[in-house]
Design an enzyme around this catalytic site. Structure first.
Site, PDB file in Angstrom:
ATOM      1  N   SER A 100      -8.491  -5.075   5.230  1.00  0.00           N
ATOM      2  CA  SER A 100      -9.062  -4.723   3.925  1.00  0.00           C
ATOM      3  C   SER A 100      -9.475  -5.912   3.052  1.00  0.00           C
ATOM      4  O   SER A 100      -9.086  -6.005   1.885  1.00  0.00           O
ATOM      5  CB  SER A 100      -8.084  -3.844   3.127  1.00  0.00           C
ATOM      6  OG  SER A 100      -7.878  -2.629   3.785  1.00  0.00           O
TER       7      SER A 100
ATOM      8  N   ARG B 121     -11.610   2.177  -9.134  1.00  0.00           N
ATOM      9  CA  ARG B 121     -10.665   3.281  -9.399  1.00  0.00           C
ATOM     10  C   ARG B 121     -10.897   3.866 -10.790  1.00  0.00           C
ATOM     11  O   ARG B 121     -11.540   3.222 -11.637  1.00  0.00           O
ATOM     12  CB  ARG B 121      -9.236   2.762  -9.297  1.00  0.00           C
ATOM     13  CG  ARG B 121      -8.911   2.387  -7.881  1.00  0.00           C
ATOM     14  CD  ARG B 121      -7.446   2.246  -7.676  1.00  0.00           C
ATOM     15  NE  ARG B 121      -7.216   2.091  -6.245  1.00  0.00           N
ATOM     16  CZ  ARG B 121      -6.055   2.176  -5.654  1.00  0.00           C
ATOM     17  NH1 ARG B 121      -4.976   2.418  -6.353  1.00  0.00           N
ATOM     18  NH2 ARG B 121      -5.942   2.030  -4.348  1.00  0.00           N
TER      19      ARG B 121
ATOM     20  N   ARG C 150      -5.245  -1.945   8.692  1.00  0.00           N
ATOM     21  CA  ARG C 150      -6.462  -2.712   8.381  1.00  0.00           C
ATOM     22  C   ARG C 150      -6.101  -3.957   7.581  1.00  0.00           C
ATOM     23  O   ARG C 150      -5.036  -4.028   6.970  1.00  0.00           O
ATOM     24  CB  ARG C 150      -7.399  -1.877   7.487  1.00  0.00           C
ATOM     25  CG  ARG C 150      -8.007  -0.675   8.100  1.00  0.00           C
ATOM     26  CD  ARG C 150      -9.034  -0.062   7.139  1.00  0.00           C
ATOM     27  NE  ARG C 150      -8.426   0.458   5.933  1.00  0.00           N
ATOM     28  CZ  ARG C 150      -7.859   1.653   5.827  1.00  0.00           C
ATOM     29  NH1 ARG C 150      -7.818   2.451   6.866  1.00  0.00           N
ATOM     30  NH2 ARG C 150      -7.322   2.053   4.692  1.00  0.00           N
TER      31      ARG C 150
ATOM     32  N   ARG D  51      -0.170   8.811 -10.205  1.00  0.00           N
ATOM     33  CA  ARG D  51      -0.233   7.620  -9.365  1.00  0.00           C
ATOM     34  C   ARG D  51       0.489   6.414  -9.986  1.00  0.00           C
ATOM     35  O   ARG D  51       1.151   5.637  -9.299  1.00  0.00           O
ATOM     36  CB  ARG D  51      -1.698   7.253  -9.093  1.00  0.00           C
ATOM     37  CG  ARG D  51      -2.453   8.308  -8.290  1.00  0.00           C
ATOM     38  CD  ARG D  51      -3.918   7.923  -8.155  1.00  0.00           C
ATOM     39  NE  ARG D  51      -4.058   6.607  -7.562  1.00  0.00           N
ATOM     40  CZ  ARG D  51      -3.957   6.346  -6.260  1.00  0.00           C
ATOM     41  NH1 ARG D  51      -3.749   7.326  -5.399  1.00  0.00           N
ATOM     42  NH2 ARG D  51      -4.092   5.125  -5.807  1.00  0.00           N
TER      43      ARG D  51
ATOM     44  N   ASP E 164       0.830  -1.208   0.000  1.00  0.00           N
ATOM     45  CA  ASP E 164       0.000   0.000   0.000  1.00  0.00           C
ATOM     46  C   ASP E 164       0.867   1.262   0.000  1.00  0.00           C
ATOM     47  O   ASP E 164       1.974   1.254   0.530  1.00  0.00           O
ATOM     48  CB  ASP E 164      -0.910  -0.023   1.246  1.00  0.00           C
ATOM     49  CG  ASP E 164      -2.095   0.905   1.107  1.00  0.00           C
ATOM     50  OD1 ASP E 164      -2.283   1.503   0.025  1.00  0.00           O
ATOM     51  OD2 ASP E 164      -2.840   1.048   2.090  1.00  0.00           O
TER      52      ASP E 164
ATOM     53  N   SER F 242      -7.312  -5.556  -5.645  1.00  0.00           N
ATOM     54  CA  SER F 242      -8.482  -6.065  -4.914  1.00  0.00           C
ATOM     55  C   SER F 242      -9.729  -5.934  -5.781  1.00  0.00           C
ATOM     56  O   SER F 242      -9.745  -5.159  -6.753  1.00  0.00           O
ATOM     57  CB  SER F 242      -8.676  -5.272  -3.624  1.00  0.00           C
ATOM     58  OG  SER F 242      -9.124  -3.971  -3.928  1.00  0.00           O
TER      59      SER F 242
ATOM     60  N   ASN G  27     -10.682  -2.478  -6.078  1.00  0.00           N
ATOM     61  CA  ASN G  27      -9.861  -1.629  -6.955  1.00  0.00           C
ATOM     62  C   ASN G  27     -10.487  -1.388  -8.327  1.00  0.00           C
ATOM     63  O   ASN G  27     -10.103  -0.450  -9.038  1.00  0.00           O
ATOM     64  CB  ASN G  27      -8.444  -2.205  -7.138  1.00  0.00           C
ATOM     65  CG  ASN G  27      -7.552  -2.029  -5.929  1.00  0.00           C
ATOM     66  OD1 ASN G  27      -6.637  -2.805  -5.699  1.00  0.00           O
ATOM     67  ND2 ASN G  27      -7.818  -1.004  -5.112  1.00  0.00           N
TER      68      ASN G  27
ATOM     69  N   GLY H 247       0.246   5.375  -4.490  1.00  0.00           N
ATOM     70  CA  GLY H 247      -0.337   6.653  -4.925  1.00  0.00           C
ATOM     71  C   GLY H 247       0.242   7.817  -4.128  1.00  0.00           C
ATOM     72  O   GLY H 247       0.649   8.844  -4.698  1.00  0.00           O
ATOM     73  N   ARG H 248       0.317   7.644  -2.804  1.00  0.00           N
ATOM     74  CA  ARG H 248       0.840   8.723  -1.949  1.00  0.00           C
ATOM     75  C   ARG H 248       2.324   8.971  -2.218  1.00  0.00           C
ATOM     76  O   ARG H 248       2.798  10.100  -2.209  1.00  0.00           O
ATOM     77  CB  ARG H 248       0.632   8.358  -0.463  1.00  0.00           C
ATOM     78  CG  ARG H 248      -0.758   8.736   0.031  1.00  0.00           C
ATOM     79  CD  ARG H 248      -1.082   8.041   1.327  1.00  0.00           C
ATOM     80  NE  ARG H 248      -1.392   6.630   1.091  1.00  0.00           N
ATOM     81  CZ  ARG H 248      -1.477   5.716   2.049  1.00  0.00           C
ATOM     82  NH1 ARG H 248      -1.239   6.054   3.300  1.00  0.00           N
ATOM     83  NH2 ARG H 248      -1.806   4.472   1.752  1.00  0.00           N
TER      84      ARG H 248
HETATM   85  C1  FPP Z   1      -1.779   0.142  -3.447  1.00  0.00           C
HETATM   86  O1  FPP Z   1      -1.323   1.476  -3.447  1.00  0.00           O
HETATM   87  C2  FPP Z   1      -1.213  -0.623  -4.558  1.00  0.00           C
HETATM   88  C3  FPP Z   1      -1.943  -1.193  -5.572  1.00  0.00           C
HETATM   89  C4  FPP Z   1      -3.403  -1.121  -5.637  1.00  0.00           C
HETATM   90  C5  FPP Z   1      -1.294  -1.905  -6.705  1.00  0.00           C
HETATM   91  C6  FPP Z   1      -0.073  -2.688  -6.393  1.00  0.00           C
HETATM   92  C7  FPP Z   1       0.639  -2.973  -7.664  1.00  0.00           C
HETATM   93  C8  FPP Z   1       1.968  -3.009  -7.846  1.00  0.00           C
HETATM   94  C9  FPP Z   1       2.944  -2.850  -6.742  1.00  0.00           C
HETATM   95  C10 FPP Z   1       2.553  -3.162  -9.213  1.00  0.00           C
HETATM   96  C11 FPP Z   1       2.291  -4.412  -9.953  1.00  0.00           C
HETATM   97  C12 FPP Z   1       2.421  -5.655  -9.195  1.00  0.00           C
HETATM   98  C13 FPP Z   1       3.097  -6.770  -9.578  1.00  0.00           C
HETATM   99  C14 FPP Z   1       2.855  -8.012  -8.779  1.00  0.00           C
HETATM  100  C15 FPP Z   1       4.048  -6.852 -10.698  1.00  0.00           C
HETATM  101  P1  FPP Z   1      -2.385   2.651  -3.590  1.00  0.00           P
HETATM  102  O2  FPP Z   1      -2.525   2.989  -5.028  1.00  0.00           O
HETATM  103  O3  FPP Z   1      -3.652   2.245  -2.914  1.00  0.00           O
HETATM  104  O4  FPP Z   1      -1.668   3.799  -2.798  1.00  0.00           O
HETATM  105  P2  FPP Z   1      -2.382   4.994  -1.992  1.00  0.00           P
HETATM  106  O5  FPP Z   1      -3.111   4.353  -0.852  1.00  0.00           O
HETATM  107  O6  FPP Z   1      -1.223   5.823  -1.553  1.00  0.00           O
HETATM  108  O7  FPP Z   1      -3.293   5.691  -2.949  1.00  0.00           O
END
Ligand code: FPP
Length: 249
Positions: free
Chosen positions: A196, A71, A194, A33, A20, A65, A68, A23-24
């Site tokens: 989630s 989004r 969490r 992002r 997680d 998820s 997701n 994005g931040r």
């Molecule tokens: C959560 O950060 C991250 C994701 C929803 C995607 C995770 C994907 C990768 C790390 C890249 C691809 C994966 C593989 C296995 C090659 P967020 O976007 O929710 O961050 P935020 O909470 O700061 O907005």
């Protein structure tokens, strides 16, 4: 590893990670992002390498998820492209490392390009046995449990399953994780505390480790630190400390 004196006799077999904070991380750098997700792939590599080095047998990553899908369309399609690209780029390295690729979740909801890349990579890595990398994609724990209940109910109605045979082991065997042990350790990055909708049945006795580090900044040393923290804990499974000590002699 050398920074942390890890006990090689107490390495978790299965580690699950909620990646997680992409994005931040990007926002802090004034970027889009997807820049965070792209850099998150480097952290996937770090965590996988660290896991292989210390002998973890299963690594489950929450990559996308069911929630997701809500989004923005642009972000979803960029994430899917990134997944396809990463799979093609990394598959040789997965083979070099002895990684078997597996998935959980509603894979059939993913774009065809993604499904094809996953099918091919699973096929190419199916004989590897050093570690199983399980990508949770379009995954929801409540949905997984609902599907298991539907299947069991149908079998009871058809006379193929006796309702009194339904116990914890049987339920586990109807989940998408039936081939894997429950995780001993869950790591979540970015300071969110969490679960989630991730592996809720499987996490019943799992140690939870939360860190404020954003996923793209999560490196091998951070993975080892989480393992070190896990090793300092005493896992009692409802027993008293005295019972655990008795069991250890
Ligand atoms: C959560 O950060 C991250 C994701 C929803 C995607 C995770 C994907 C990768 C790390 C890249 C691809 C994966 C593989 C296995 C090659 P967020 O976007 O929710 O961050 P935020 O909470 O700061 O907005």
């Amino acid at each position: 590893m050398k920074d942390f004196n890890l006990d090689s006799t107490n390495i978790p077999k299965h580690v699950a990670i909620i990646m997680d904070g992409n994005g931040r991380w990007a926002k802090k750098k004034g970027e889009m992002r997807i820049y965070g997700h792209t850099n998150g792939v480097g952290s996937v590599r770090e965590a996988l390498t660290a896991a292989v080095e210390i002998g973890v047998k299963y690594l489950t990553l929450y990559a996308f998820s069911s929630e997701n899908w809500n989004r923005p369309k642009d972000e979803i399609s960029a994430l899917m492209d990134l997944l396809v690209q990463s799979i093609y780029n990394e598959v040789d390295e997965l083979n070099n490392k002895g990684v078997k690729l597996a998935t959980i979740g509603d894979i059939h909801f993913l774009p065809d390009s993604c499904q094809n890349a996953l099918t091919e990579a699973k096929e190419r890595t199916k004989n590897n046995s050093k570690i199983t990398l399980i990508l949770a994609l379009s995954y929801s724990s409540r949905r997984e449990i609902s599907l298991a209940v539907q299947k069991m109910t149908k079998e009871v109605v058809n006379g193929e399953l006796e309702s009194k045979a339904i116990n914890e082991d049987l339920i586990s065997s109807y989940l998408s994780t039936s081939d894997y042990p429950d995780p001993e350790l869950l790591i979540r990055t970015s300071g969110e505390n969490r679960v989630s909708n991730f592996l809720m049945w499987q996490l019943a006795y799992t140690e939870l480790y939360f860190t404020k580090i954003l996923w793209p900044d999560f490196k091998k040393k951070n993975f080892y630190k989480a393992i070190f923290d896990y090793q300092k804990r005493e896992r009692r499974f409802g027993k008293t400390s005295e019972q655990i000590i008795d069991l250890n002699v």
